[in-house]
Motif scaffolding. Sequence first.
Motif, PDB file in Angstrom:
ATOM      1  N   LYS A  82      83.929  10.789  34.471  1.00  0.00           N
ATOM      2  CA  LYS A  82      82.469  10.734  34.491  1.00  0.00           C
ATOM      3  C   LYS A  82      81.958   9.819  33.394  1.00  0.00           C
ATOM      4  CE  LYS A  82      81.218  15.066  36.756  1.00  0.00           C
ATOM      5  NZ  LYS A  82      82.503  15.269  37.389  1.00  0.00           N
ATOM      6  N   ILE A  97      77.688  10.881  35.979  1.00  0.00           N
ATOM      7  CA  ILE A  97      77.974   9.869  36.993  1.00  0.00           C
ATOM      8  C   ILE A  97      79.460   9.838  37.302  1.00  0.00           C
ATOM      9  CG2 ILE A  97      77.707   7.454  37.632  1.00  0.00           C
ATOM     10  CD1 ILE A  97      75.082   8.909  37.031  1.00  0.00           C
ATOM     11  N   ASN A  98      79.819  10.134  38.554  1.00  0.00           N
ATOM     12  CA  ASN A  98      81.211  10.026  38.985  1.00  0.00           C
ATOM     13  C   ASN A  98      81.632   8.564  38.997  1.00  0.00           C
ATOM     14  OD1 ASN A  98      81.582  12.737  39.303  1.00  0.00           O
ATOM     15  ND2 ASN A  98      81.316  12.748  41.512  1.00  0.00           N
ATOM     16  N   GLN A 138      84.166   0.926  39.331  1.00  0.00           N
ATOM     17  CA  GLN A 138      83.527   1.098  38.025  1.00  0.00           C
ATOM     18  C   GLN A 138      84.559   1.259  36.913  1.00  0.00           C
ATOM     19  OE1 GLN A 138      81.185   4.469  39.102  1.00  0.00           O
ATOM     20  NE2 GLN A 138      79.418   3.253  39.768  1.00  0.00           N
ATOM     21  N   SER A 188      75.602  -0.487  34.358  1.00  0.00           N
ATOM     22  CA  SER A 188      74.484  -0.077  35.222  1.00  0.00           C
ATOM     23  C   SER A 188      73.763  -1.294  35.787  1.00  0.00           C
ATOM     24  CB  SER A 188      73.507   0.823  34.459  1.00  0.00           C
ATOM     25  OG  SER A 188      72.778   0.092  33.499  1.00  0.00           O
ATOM     26  N   LYS A 222      73.078   6.253  45.969  1.00  0.00           N
ATOM     27  CA  LYS A 222      74.466   6.655  45.739  1.00  0.00           C
ATOM     28  C   LYS A 222      75.141   5.731  44.726  1.00  0.00           C
ATOM     29  CE  LYS A 222      78.863   7.569  48.089  1.00  0.00           C
ATOM     30  NZ  LYS A 222      79.578   7.570  49.388  1.00  0.00           N
ATOM     31  N   ARG A 223      74.826   4.432  44.796  1.00  0.00           N
ATOM     32  CA  ARG A 223      75.521   3.487  43.930  1.00  0.00           C
ATOM     33  C   ARG A 223      74.794   3.237  42.615  1.00  0.00           C
ATOM     34  NH1 ARG A 223      78.471  -2.212  45.613  1.00  0.00           N
ATOM     35  NH2 ARG A 223      79.308  -2.647  43.536  1.00  0.00           N
ATOM     36  N   PHE A 278      72.662   3.750  39.141  1.00  0.00           N
ATOM     37  CA  PHE A 278      72.578   4.766  38.096  1.00  0.00           C
ATOM     38  C   PHE A 278      71.942   4.150  36.855  1.00  0.00           C
ATOM     39  CE2 PHE A 278      76.566   2.673  37.095  1.00  0.00           C
ATOM     40  CZ  PHE A 278      76.625   2.662  35.706  1.00  0.00           C
ATOM     41  N   LYS A 279      71.366   5.015  36.042  1.00  0.00           N
ATOM     42  CA  LYS A 279      70.714   4.603  34.793  1.00  0.00           C
ATOM     43  C   LYS A 279      69.727   3.470  35.036  1.00  0.00           C
ATOM     44  CE  LYS A 279      72.003   4.403  29.903  1.00  0.00           C
ATOM     45  NZ  LYS A 279      71.510   5.741  29.599  1.00  0.00           N
ATOM     46  N   LYS A 331      67.908  13.017  43.527  1.00  0.00           N
ATOM     47  CA  LYS A 331      69.110  12.494  42.868  1.00  0.00           C
ATOM     48  C   LYS A 331      69.133  12.897  41.397  1.00  0.00           C
ATOM     49  CE  LYS A 331      71.407   8.278  41.358  1.00  0.00           C
ATOM     50  NZ  LYS A 331      71.470   6.825  41.388  1.00  0.00           N
ATOM     51  N   GLU A 389      71.740  15.094  39.151  1.00  0.00           N
ATOM     52  CA  GLU A 389      72.357  14.614  37.921  1.00  0.00           C
ATOM     53  C   GLU A 389      71.989  15.524  36.757  1.00  0.00           C
ATOM     54  OE1 GLU A 389      71.306  10.578  37.268  1.00  0.00           O
ATOM     55  OE2 GLU A 389      72.424   9.822  39.002  1.00  0.00           O
TER      56      GLU A 389
END
Length: 630
Positions: free
Chosen positions: A280, A285-286, A291, A319, A369-370, A372-373, A533, A537
């Motif tokens: 993570k 975040i997985n 990544q 990100s 889904k893709r 983040f931040k 979402k 999180e």
Amino acid sequence: MSGSSVIMESPLCLIKNSEDGKLSVNPEAINILTRISQPVVVVSIVGLYRTGKSYLMNKLAGAKKGFNLGYNVQSETKGIWMWCIPHPTKANHVLVLLDTEGLGDVEKGDKKNDIRIFSLAVLLSSALVYNSMGTINQDAMDKLKLVGEIAELIKVKSQDNDDEEAEFSLHFPIFIWAVRDFHLKLTVDGKPVTEDEYLENALKLRHKEKSIKDEDYNRLRKRLCMYFKSRKCFVFDQPSSEKEDLQNMDNISESQLQPEFLEQTKRFCDYIFQEAEVKKMIGAINVTGRQLGHLAQSYTEAIMTHNTACMEDVAHTLSDIENKAAVQEAVQHYESRMKESIVFPTDTLNQFLELSRQCENEALQKFLKRSFKDTEYKYQTEFMGLVQQKKEEFCKMNEAKSREICEALIKKHSEEHEEALAKALYSIPGGHEKFKQDIKAIKDKYHMEPGKGVQAEIVLQEYLTSKGPLEITILKSDEALTEKQKEQEEEKAKEKVQEMEQKRQELEESQKKQNWQDMNTTLQENITGLVNKLNEENKLIRTEIRRVIEDKERERDSYEKQGFRRQANMYQAQIDDYTEKEKQLENPVWYKPIKETFKRVAADVLPILIEVGGNILKSEAIGAYNSLML
């Protein structure tokens, strides 16, 4: 390697270590990781060279051979080697095994080399296995002093933070100590203990720090407990009593190994498969293989260039990369799905909008889904704008195809009428009535035609309106009508033209209103999707914080029992800080910035909505904008 399959027949070097001690990522390994879109569980193993690390990693891979066991006195594994396989127990997950260069390699003779390798193993893994020989004694602890030195290379945040090390436990992997060739009984003070109790006993502090040696003794143990929220211990008997077997482990059969050793190895593997979680980032975040490749590259470059790796900075960089890709991927998905699904022209605008909304929702889910931040939600705003542009393009194509078909149909059904006009066949007594009958026939035939699309009525009204002046000219010359009848028919014809023009305008306004309502729905769906979402999180972060609190409470209680009041108070302060963070995340105010951002989006969109919808929609547009203010 893509989709649900991962095929690596053997390990590959992920991070190269040159003879001069410079670390660099292997592009071939990064290329493999780039093609893995599933979440990854990353297990790293560290320890002195020649302690059998590679054997355990091969067992995790379900293979006898793979990572080089190397039985001579030289360290075989240079840098960090990677082996990606489908996870044995977690569907649609990939197990990434990282075998690190043996610590204390006399050929390197560089302490910094060991710290860098160890730090990268910590940064990249979700489970860190420390492999040692014999027993957990002071000598074994001394060899683990790297734990106390990684704080020099690893930072959580870019800004200086006095509590930096206290935050490591929120981001560091679980810690597993594998003690090889263990030959003692598991007892403490003559009483039987479990493997975990054996480890925790070894981590107890000395009550009085009378010397620098005492301080060093306690400092390492304090950091081990502080950095790693979860600790586990496994002890292994010697695999075989035969020296030749030990030197040929990748070729002999399991029947030649001690049953106890095989059982211990199985328990170790089962624990890893069950307890090692997905890697993570930023607490929630997985991490996917793609990544992980970015992380390996960024952390390696940071350590070699700046001699420090900041998790926050790397997360920001990643990100940006992922969010840009998320926008592109999602918009491309919308465009390709529309091209696959739509047949021009659609029967109604509502049919077009429903299809578009379905494709938009799919694209939104891909983006969420893709991404983040996305701190300022600028990428989601960009996504919305680009999808809206694509939708307008498809809408215009839909309208253009409909208009093309409708104009062709009117031309087909009005050929005789146009020929009659050209030959002045209506300039006879009763011509006006004949003109009206022919126009009605054109309308009837036109209405019977299927597949005209969204412009059907608008094109028809435009055509009928264009015939208004001709009708007036014809009726004025129709000798079958009296002057009074001509006046009455002319008044009717003018009213009919006005009605048709009004109907055309109403149709356009209705379509504009539908488009506006759809845009407003899209805005609301984006807000809802993002809030959902972030709620997920937020929930994951709270769960992780709660786990850290429970671990720190355990450490506090342990130190209180040992009589280390100052150490217990320090943990209590950390618990208080994390408890406050947990409370803040439980408060719904945490997502207020989302609404603030989308207010700005709505403020930008509002003039467009009014322009698209016309002034009659002004109050509705303002009302929708105001609803976001709540």
